[in-house]
Design a protein around this motif. Sequence first.
Motif, PDB file in Angstrom:
ATOM      1  N   ARG A 126     -25.221  -4.860 -20.064  1.00  0.00           N
ATOM      2  CA  ARG A 126     -24.127  -5.160 -20.986  1.00  0.00           C
ATOM      3  C   ARG A 126     -23.541  -3.915 -21.650  1.00  0.00           C
ATOM      4  O   ARG A 126     -22.668  -4.014 -22.500  1.00  0.00           O
ATOM      5  N   ALA A 127     -24.013  -2.742 -21.271  1.00  0.00           N
ATOM      6  CA  ALA A 127     -23.534  -1.506 -21.886  1.00  0.00           C
ATOM      7  C   ALA A 127     -22.066  -1.275 -21.544  1.00  0.00           C
ATOM      8  O   ALA A 127     -21.611  -1.578 -20.444  1.00  0.00           O
ATOM      9  N   GLY A 128     -21.329  -0.729 -22.492  1.00  0.00           N
ATOM     10  CA  GLY A 128     -19.926  -0.412 -22.282  1.00  0.00           C
ATOM     11  C   GLY A 128     -19.499   0.703 -23.211  1.00  0.00           C
ATOM     12  O   GLY A 128     -20.238   1.071 -24.136  1.00  0.00           O
ATOM     13  N   PRO A 129     -18.321   1.261 -22.992  1.00  0.00           N
ATOM     14  CA  PRO A 129     -17.857   2.363 -23.821  1.00  0.00           C
ATOM     15  C   PRO A 129     -17.523   1.915 -25.232  1.00  0.00           C
ATOM     16  O   PRO A 129     -17.021   0.800 -25.433  1.00  0.00           O
ATOM     17  N   PRO A 130     -17.774   2.765 -26.238  1.00  0.00           N
ATOM     18  CA  PRO A 130     -17.320   2.444 -27.596  1.00  0.00           C
ATOM     19  C   PRO A 130     -15.799   2.501 -27.666  1.00  0.00           C
ATOM     20  O   PRO A 130     -15.135   3.071 -26.784  1.00  0.00           O
TER      21      PRO A 130
END
Length: 398
Positions: A76-80
Motif C-alpha cells: 500500500r506504499a505510495g508517494p507523499p
Amino acid sequence: MHHTKPRAEVEDRGMSDTRTWKDPKRHLWPLCLLVPAGPFIACLLANSVSGLLWGFGGYLLLVVVPLLDLIRGPDRAGPPDDAVRTLSADRYYRWCTYIFVPLQYAGLFFGFWCLAFADMTRGERVGLSITVGMSAAIGINAAHELGHKREKLEQGLAKIALAQSVYGHFYVEHNVGHHVKVATPADPASARFGESLFAFYPRALYGGLVSGIELETARLHRQGHRFWNWRNTILQSWSVSVAIVVVIVAAFGWAMLPYFALQAVIGMLVLEAVNYIEHYGLLRIPTAEGRLGKVRPEHSWNGDHLVSNVVLLNLQRHSDHHARAARRYQALRSCSEAPQLPAGYAMMVVLAFFPPLWRKVMDPRVLSHYNGDLSRVNVHPPKADKIEQRYGGASAEG
C-alpha cells in the motif's frame, strides 16, 4: 515563542523527508516489459526446455503473477503529496511506456515469423498465439496509460498500441465515454451486480464499439467533419491494424490470418475481463437534479498487490486513476476509502471465468461496501428479482 522553533524544525524535517523520498519500486517498473517481450522469451524457453512454453505469456499472467502476488501480498506504499509532482515529471518512468510499444511490435512480428517458419505443432502455434495475445492485451493497458496524457507522442503511441488488437475505438470510448459514465447502468464497461463475465462480454464489446464511434462522430461533426476523415482518431488506429495485416500476409502468407485473429480476440477478451473487475456492482447515484457528480475513489475497486501492479503499470490503483485521470502510473496511490479487492487482477481474472466462485467472493464485498442497501448497488436488470429475493433483507456485517 518558546514553541516556535521546535515546530519549525519539525516542519523543516518533514519537508526534508518528502524531498528525499525515493520510489522503492523504481527499478521494478521495467518488468512491465516482460509481456511484450513474451514471444522472444517463449522461443528461448521452447527451444531449450519444452515446446509447451510457447505459451509463456499465458503462464506468466495467469499462473506466475497470481502466485507471486499471493506470496508477496499487498503493497500500500505510495508517494507523499509533495513528491507527486516531482515523481510525475521524472522521465525515467515514461521510457518504460515509450519502449513498450516498439518492443510490442518487435515481439508481434517475431512471433509471426515463428508461427510461419518454426518447426511447431498446431498446439504449440496456439500457445504462441496466446503469448502474442497477452502482449496485445497488456498493450491495451499501456495505451490506457499513454492515451490519458497530453503529449502528442504518447497519444500517438497509444493509438499504435491498440492497433494490434484492432481496438482503436478504446482510445475514444475509454477517455470520453467510460470516464464520464463510470459506475452507472449506462456504461458498457462497468459490470453490474449479478452479471457474469460471459453476460458482460457482449455488452462491453458491442457497447464500447458503438459508444466509441458515436462519440468520435459527434466530435468530428462539431468541428464540421464527417466520420470518414483523416482526423478520426479511431480510423487512425484502425488504419495501422490494416497495415499490420497487410505486412503479415505479405511476409508470412494467408495462413497467418487465423492466428492474427486469435491473438486479437485474446487481447480484447483479457482487456474486457479486467474492465469487468474494476467496477463490478458499484454505482454512482444521481442527485435530485439528475446529475452524477464527481467520480470518487469509492466508485472503483482498488488493488494493492505488488506484482500485478508492476506488470500492469499500477492499473489496480484504479480508484486513484478515476479520481485523477491525468496522474501518471508511478504516482498513483492506494485509496483506503475505496472497496478493496481480495487478490490481484491476474487472480481475479481467473476467478471471473467461474461465475459461482466469483459471486461467492465478490457479492458479499459489494453488499458490505453499501451496508447491505441494494438501492445503492448497480444491479443487473435481468437478475434484479432474483437478487432482491436473495439479498433484499440482508444487511452487511462489519
